[in-house]
Motif scaffolding. Structure first.
Motif, short mmCIF file in Angstrom:
data_model
loop_
_atom_site.label_atom_id
_atom_site.label_comp_id
_atom_site.label_asym_id
_atom_site.label_seq_id
_atom_site.Cartn_x
_atom_site.Cartn_y
_atom_site.Cartn_z
N LEU A 38 -90.58 34.16 53.45
CA LEU A 38 -92.02 33.98 53.53
C LEU A 38 -92.72 35.22 54.06
O LEU A 38 -93.83 35.52 53.67
N VAL A 39 -92.07 35.93 54.96
CA VAL A 39 -92.69 37.10 55.57
C VAL A 39 -92.83 38.23 54.57
O VAL A 39 -93.87 38.83 54.44
N VAL B 240 -90.29 35.28 47.59
CA VAL B 240 -90.17 34.10 46.73
C VAL B 240 -91.18 34.24 45.60
O VAL B 240 -92.38 34.26 45.83
N SER B 241 -90.67 34.32 44.39
CA SER B 241 -91.55 34.48 43.23
C SER B 241 -92.19 33.13 42.87
O SER B 241 -91.66 32.07 43.20
N PRO B 242 -93.29 33.18 42.17
CA PRO B 242 -93.94 31.92 41.75
C PRO B 242 -93.04 31.08 40.84
O PRO B 242 -93.05 29.85 40.91
N GLU B 243 -92.22 31.73 40.02
CA GLU B 243 -91.29 31.00 39.15
C GLU B 243 -90.26 30.25 39.98
O GLU B 243 -89.91 29.11 39.68
N GLY C 132 -79.36 30.93 47.34
CA GLY C 132 -78.80 31.89 46.40
C GLY C 132 -79.76 33.01 46.03
O GLY C 132 -79.36 34.15 45.84
N GLU C 133 -81.03 32.68 45.96
CA GLU C 133 -82.03 33.67 45.54
C GLU C 133 -82.53 34.55 46.68
O GLU C 133 -82.91 35.69 46.45
N THR C 134 -82.54 34.00 47.90
CA THR C 134 -83.15 34.75 49.01
C THR C 134 -82.16 35.21 50.07
O THR C 134 -82.47 36.08 50.86
N GLY C 135 -81.00 34.56 50.15
CA GLY C 135 -80.04 34.90 51.19
C GLY C 135 -80.34 34.23 52.52
O GLY C 135 -79.77 34.59 53.54
#
Length: 96
Positions: A45-46, A50-53, A76-79
């Motif tokens: 968030l900072v 995080v993409s809109p998709e 998986g996408e952000t860690g």
């Protein structure tokens, strides 16, 4: 205890060796902690990671009662850690 006895007691090579070992162990632990903290992924968030998709996919999974799959997708996408990802998914609200 007199100063003379204290000086004799502290000059013991075993005591000096043990104190040195403790200081070195603490220094190594601090270095390891600092390296791990520097390598840890930041909250998505900072940094806006995080993409809109991805948000859409998460909301779809959440709406279809697949909370765990949404958490795994975020991880998986952000860690993020499991705890942070679950908190993120719980707080994510659909856009009106």
């Amino acid at each position: 205890m007199t100063m003379k006895r204290y000086a004799l007691r502290m000059s013991n090579p075993i005591v000096i060796l043990l104190l040195t070992a403790v200081v070195v162990a603490v220094a190594i632990a601090l270095i390891v902690f600092a390296v791990r903290a520097a390598q840890r992924p930041r909250n998505a968030l900072v940094g806006g990671g995080v993409s809109p998709e991805l948000v859409e996919r998460i909301l779809e999974l959440k709406a279809s009662d697949q909370f765990d799959q949404a958490v795994f997708l975020v991880r998986g996408e952000t860690g993020m850690s499991h705890r942070a990802a679950a908190r993120f998914v719980r707080r994510l609200k659909p856009l009106a």
